[in-house]
Design a protein around this motif. Structure first.
Motif, PDB file in Angstrom:
ATOM      1  N   GLU A 186      31.740  53.213  17.964  1.00 19.37           N
ATOM      2  CA  GLU A 186      31.578  53.784  19.115  1.00 19.37           C
ATOM      3  C   GLU A 186      32.252  53.445  20.148  1.00 19.37           C
ATOM      4  O   GLU A 186      32.963  52.334  19.576  1.00 19.37           O
ATOM      5  N   ARG A 198      29.069  54.459  27.650  1.00 20.71           N
ATOM      6  CA  ARG A 198      29.258  53.855  25.655  1.00 20.71           C
ATOM      7  C   ARG A 198      29.549  55.165  25.293  1.00 20.71           C
ATOM      8  O   ARG A 198      28.391  56.157  24.933  1.00 20.71           O
ATOM      9  N   LEU A 213      25.565  56.381  25.489  1.00 17.87           N
ATOM     10  CA  LEU A 213      24.010  55.064  25.375  1.00 17.87           C
ATOM     11  C   LEU A 213      24.210  55.016  26.661  1.00 17.87           C
ATOM     12  O   LEU A 213      25.175  54.666  27.090  1.00 17.87           O
TER      13      LEU A 213
ATOM     14  N   SER B  84      17.348  45.979  24.019  1.00 13.01           N
ATOM     15  CA  SER B  84      18.415  46.733  22.649  1.00 13.01           C
ATOM     16  C   SER B  84      17.763  46.305  21.569  1.00 13.01           C
ATOM     17  O   SER B  84      17.380  45.435  21.527  1.00 13.01           O
ATOM     18  N   LYS B  85      19.460  47.245  20.573  1.00 14.89           N
ATOM     19  CA  LYS B  85      19.335  47.254  20.017  1.00 14.89           C
ATOM     20  C   LYS B  85      19.552  46.266  19.061  1.00 14.89           C
ATOM     21  O   LYS B  85      18.792  45.442  17.972  1.00 14.89           O
ATOM     22  N   GLN B 143      18.695  50.116  27.885  1.00 15.91           N
ATOM     23  CA  GLN B 143      19.672  50.004  27.134  1.00 15.91           C
ATOM     24  C   GLN B 143      19.566  50.283  25.195  1.00 15.91           C
ATOM     25  O   GLN B 143      18.742  50.152  24.490  1.00 15.91           O
ATOM     26  N   SER B 144      20.940  51.059  24.878  1.00 17.03           N
ATOM     27  CA  SER B 144      21.306  51.061  23.190  1.00 17.03           C
ATOM     28  C   SER B 144      20.868  52.753  23.669  1.00 17.03           C
ATOM     29  O   SER B 144      20.765  53.851  22.401  1.00 17.03           O
TER      30      SER B 144
END
Lengths: 215, 215
Positions: A186, A198, A213, B84-85, B143-144
């Motif tokens: 990434e 991202r 992302l 998020s992740k 996010q993500s």
């Protein structure tokens, strides 16, 4: 609020140097990595090849800085002591990740994959390029074992230096390289108001699939 | 050897700026952390409070840069998106580690421990200190998650900015802080010939036990 917390909360940089768009980025993440690494070297960022290597032991992550020493295909190479804590972790769990952060360029690269040992010839070849004093250091250190005092280490080094005087220093059998075989890469470019760019690549059926992302 | 590997192997810095001895270091690693963080801020290193946070999912480590926003007792605090992740990872496995690397000072700090969520009042208080555009950004980002295009995000931000004009922006329920409750802290000072100084602290029965490690 403690004094240190006040200090920390005052630190705020807005990232505004560059963008990362689908139009600029290479279809191959390894090529893109090489471009960004070359940018980092040319911009004379501090320690461009320093990366945080994370491993796992008993479900707990552990991380430390190591130096990237080579890239071939999708393999990212570094060298270490095979008796170190990280090597012990890798022995039980090959999964690892790498993180490069270059604040000077407001860039980060995250790489995930599996580690494998390099062959002995490659470790020998790299060991030969190290300065003699670092070669002696590799023989003197029992990496990550408890050390009674700095003096104990320095005395070992002095004794080894004397003993090995004039002789070629061979690679210790417990010292060598690893390659991280990447399956996720990434690229992160800091942007204003935390709305960073991202773009990630995932390896699926031997092909890199690219996607953007949310920041 | 590829061109990039040649470049990487040429990079070699010998660390010689400072030492770390048992006589200098504080008996309490949190105090020592504050000393080194203050040194980093005073030395104007790039992004002194940037740290690599590593988490684990399905036995695999994952890491990214986050910004330290507070230290209280042995708790190291940062803020993020709870969707998020990394938040997903933390939900399943609280173990995490932090890595600070300040090449300008040839120093590294490694911290291991367990994460817990901050209470809502603390997250609210911190959210209030963020610039308005970052507050809006927190509402705009999933996010993500995969994002179709940069434009999609920017349109969302424009629409939200309009909608929220003049209004106070509340913390999104899915945005807040974590604290890493440390049980291991290691201070690393780069030394010549890779013979670095490493002094670590482990928490045992509520007391910090200090010891030196081989480099």
């Amino acid at each position: 609020m403690t004094n240190i917390t006040e200090q920390l909360q005052k630190l705020r940089l807005d990232y505004s140097k560059m963008k990362l768009s689908e139009a600029d980025i290479d279809a191959n993440p390894i090529k893109q990595f090489e471009t960004w690494m070359t940018d980092a070297v040319n911009a004379q960022v501090n320690e461009p090849n320093a990366m945080v290597l994370s491993t796992v032991a008993h479900g707990k992550p552990s991380s430390r800085v190591v130096l990237l020493r080579g890239v071939a295909d999708k393999h990212f190479k570094f060298f270490t002591n095979y008796h170190s804590k990280k090597a012990e972790h890798i022995e039980h769990n090959k999964n690892a990740c790498l993180n490069f952060f270059w604040p000077e360029l407001e860039r980060q690269i995250r790489i995930e994959g599996e580690l494998e040992k390099l062959n002995e010839a490659e470790s020998d070849a790299y060991f030969k390029t190290r300065p003699r004093d670092s070669q002696i250091g590799a023989w003197a250190s029992v990496q990550s074992a408890e050390l009674k005092s700095r003096e104990e280490l320095e005395e070992k080094v002095i004794a080894l230096t004397k003993k090995l005087e004039g002789a070629e220093i061979k690679r210790p059998p417990y010292w060598g390289g690893y390659a991280l075989n990447a399956n996720y890469i990434e690229f992160w470019q800091g942007r204003s108001n935390r709305l960073h760019d991202r773009i990630a690549y995932e390896l699926k059926n031997n092909e890199w699939k690219k996607f953007r992302l949310y920041p």
